[in-house]
Write a protein that holds these residues in place. Structure first.
Motif, mmCIF file in Angstrom:
data_model
loop_
_atom_site.group_PDB
_atom_site.id
_atom_site.type_symbol
_atom_site.label_atom_id
_atom_site.label_comp_id
_atom_site.label_asym_id
_atom_site.label_seq_id
_atom_site.Cartn_x
_atom_site.Cartn_y
_atom_site.Cartn_z
ATOM 1 N N ILE A 1 0.846 -1.201 0.000
ATOM 2 C CA ILE A 1 0.000 0.000 0.000
ATOM 3 C C ILE A 1 0.880 1.249 0.000
ATOM 4 C CG2 ILE A 1 -1.765 1.308 1.246
ATOM 5 C CD1 ILE A 1 -2.760 -1.406 2.377
ATOM 6 N N ARG A 2 1.917 1.250 0.826
ATOM 7 C CA ARG A 2 2.841 2.396 0.861
ATOM 8 C C ARG A 2 3.460 2.623 -0.520
ATOM 9 N NH1 ARG A 2 4.177 3.915 6.205
ATOM 10 N NH2 ARG A 2 3.762 2.302 7.752
ATOM 11 N N GLN A 3 3.940 1.544 -1.150
ATOM 12 C CA GLN A 3 4.560 1.667 -2.482
ATOM 13 C C GLN A 3 3.572 2.247 -3.484
ATOM 14 O OE1 GLN A 3 5.890 -2.460 -2.791
ATOM 15 N NE2 GLN A 3 7.997 -1.724 -2.994
ATOM 16 N N PHE A 4 2.348 1.731 -3.480
ATOM 17 C CA PHE A 4 1.304 2.194 -4.394
ATOM 18 C C PHE A 4 1.075 3.697 -4.242
ATOM 19 C CE2 PHE A 4 -3.264 3.299 -4.471
ATOM 20 C CZ PHE A 4 -3.493 3.201 -5.835
ATOM 21 N N LEU A 5 1.016 4.163 -3.004
ATOM 22 C CA LEU A 5 0.711 5.562 -2.723
ATOM 23 C C LEU A 5 1.922 6.474 -2.936
ATOM 24 C CD1 LEU A 5 -1.934 6.877 -1.704
ATOM 25 C CD2 LEU A 5 -0.910 6.923 0.562
ATOM 26 N N ILE A 6 3.057 6.108 -2.360
ATOM 27 C CA ILE A 6 4.232 6.981 -2.360
ATOM 28 C C ILE A 6 4.825 7.148 -3.755
ATOM 29 C CG2 ILE A 6 6.537 7.364 -1.355
ATOM 30 C CD1 ILE A 6 4.129 7.523 0.637
ATOM 31 N N GLN A 7 4.685 6.145 -4.622
ATOM 32 C CA GLN A 7 5.236 6.280 -5.976
ATOM 33 C C GLN A 7 4.560 7.405 -6.753
ATOM 34 O OE1 GLN A 7 3.635 5.175 -9.114
ATOM 35 N NE2 GLN A 7 1.716 4.715 -8.084
ATOM 36 N N LYS A 8 3.411 7.906 -6.262
ATOM 37 C CA LYS A 8 2.722 9.026 -6.904
ATOM 38 C C LYS A 8 3.300 10.381 -6.500
ATOM 39 C CE LYS A 8 -1.771 6.685 -6.949
ATOM 40 N NZ LYS A 8 -3.208 6.875 -6.684
ATOM 41 N N ALA A 9 4.082 10.423 -5.436
ATOM 42 C CA ALA A 9 4.561 11.695 -4.873
ATOM 43 C C ALA A 9 5.621 12.324 -5.769
ATOM 44 C CB ALA A 9 5.115 11.464 -3.467
ATOM 45 N N TYR B 1 -9.078 -1.515 1.467
ATOM 46 C CA TYR B 1 -8.379 -2.760 1.789
ATOM 47 C C TYR B 1 -9.013 -3.351 3.046
ATOM 48 C CZ TYR B 1 -4.890 -0.548 -1.226
ATOM 49 O OH TYR B 1 -4.260 0.087 -2.272
ATOM 50 N N ASN B 2 -8.971 -4.669 3.156
ATOM 51 C CA ASN B 2 -9.494 -5.368 4.325
ATOM 52 C C ASN B 2 -10.914 -4.910 4.670
ATOM 53 O OD1 ASN B 2 -6.396 -5.314 4.591
ATOM 54 N ND2 ASN B 2 -7.032 -7.034 5.868
ATOM 55 N N SER B 3 -11.808 -5.030 3.701
ATOM 56 C CA SER B 3 -13.228 -4.680 3.868
ATOM 57 C C SER B 3 -13.430 -3.228 4.293
ATOM 58 C CB SER B 3 -13.896 -5.622 4.872
ATOM 59 O OG SER B 3 -13.780 -6.962 4.458
ATOM 60 N N GLY B 4 -12.535 -2.351 3.881
ATOM 61 C CA GLY B 4 -12.681 -0.936 4.182
ATOM 62 C C GLY B 4 -12.054 -0.496 5.484
ATOM 63 N N LEU B 5 -11.346 -1.390 6.183
ATOM 64 C CA LEU B 5 -10.656 -1.003 7.414
ATOM 65 C C LEU B 5 -9.499 -0.053 7.104
ATOM 66 C CD1 LEU B 5 -10.167 -1.213 10.466
ATOM 67 C CD2 LEU B 5 -8.819 -3.285 10.011
ATOM 68 N N PHE B 6 -8.849 -0.258 5.961
ATOM 69 C CA PHE B 6 -7.747 0.596 5.523
ATOM 70 C C PHE B 6 -8.133 1.270 4.202
ATOM 71 C CE2 PHE B 6 -5.790 -2.804 7.988
ATOM 72 C CZ PHE B 6 -5.081 -2.061 8.932
ATOM 73 N N LEU B 7 -7.819 2.556 4.106
ATOM 74 C CA LEU B 7 -8.092 3.309 2.897
ATOM 75 C C LEU B 7 -6.832 3.990 2.396
ATOM 76 C CD1 LEU B 7 -11.393 5.241 3.810
ATOM 77 C CD2 LEU B 7 -11.190 2.997 2.709
ATOM 78 N N ALA B 8 -6.650 3.986 1.076
ATOM 79 C CA ALA B 8 -5.653 4.834 0.419
ATOM 80 C C ALA B 8 -6.452 5.899 -0.308
ATOM 81 C CB ALA B 8 -4.799 4.030 -0.548
ATOM 82 N N ILE B 9 -6.234 7.149 0.067
ATOM 83 C CA ILE B 9 -7.046 8.269 -0.407
ATOM 84 C C ILE B 9 -6.168 9.254 -1.177
ATOM 85 C CG2 ILE B 9 -8.536 10.188 0.309
ATOM 86 C CD1 ILE B 9 -8.926 8.569 2.987
#
Length: 195
Positions: free
Chosen positions: A24-32, A183-191
């Motif tokens: 999840i971190r890789q997915f998000l941070i690669q956009k920065a 992720y995990n039925s909505g417990l974690f979100l990447a926004i």
């Protein structure tokens, strides 16, 4: 934040990082890209994933966490400056950053509405906010359980709220939500949101 959790944070997080959080971190941070502000940078778990940023300014209120991030700062692919600061009162001018990143941080900020107001202030017009958080679940029984457990959890885990609705907080701040990955039925979100 207390002294115990910062000292053992990486060890506590290691299983979750391996199983889920790293991807999840890789997915998000690669956009920065551009000039990036990271709030609540902790021990620098995001630092290895910055590849496109011009420079990263990382703020963390806890001096122990800052000290523990030094090795990751030195190994980073982009320039990173880490300073001790609070997201609720940022020491930067208006419109200073192209993007802001926050991962697993809004759960511990005492007043997330104040922090979001500050983020909007230092983020350029049309700048991007990237957030990875655990949040209150939509399922009513699970949400009640999170609310019930939160007072004890906060004392054990340095102020972490299990029942924050971070997505609604970001919307209410005036930002425009562009993408949400659950992720995990909505417990974690990447926004991803736009200022």
């Amino acid at each position: 934040m207390g002294k115990v959790i910062p000292e053992i944070y990486d060890a506590l997080m290691a299983p979750l990082e391996r199983i889920k959080f790293r991807s999840i971190r890789q997915f998000l941070i690669q956009k920065a890209e551009g000039k990036v502000l990271e709030i609540g940078s902790g021990t620098g778990l995001n630092f290895p994933y910055y590849t496109k940023a011009e420079a990263v300014t990382a703020v963390e209120p806890n001096p122990v966490m800052l000290r523990k991030s030094i090795k990751r700062i030195k190994a980073a692919q982009v320039p990173i400056e880490a300073i001790q600061a609070d997201a609720q009162k940022l020491p930067f001018s208006d419109d200073s950053f192209d993007m802001i990143v926050g991962t697993l941080v809004f759960c511990t900020i005492p007043h997330p509405d104040i922090a979001l107001k500050e983020l909007r202030r230092v983020l350029k017009a049309h700048g991007t906010l990237l957030v990875f958080e655990h949040v209150r679940l939509d399922q009513p029984t699970a949400a009640k359980m999170q609310k019930w457990v939160t007072p004890v959890w906060k004392r054990m885990c340095d102020g972490c709220h299990l029942d924050r609705n971070t997505l609604a907080n970001i919307k209410n701040s005036g930002m425009t939500i562009e993408q949400v990955h659950k992720y995990n039925s909505g417990l974690f979100l990447a926004i991803q949101a736009k200022n």
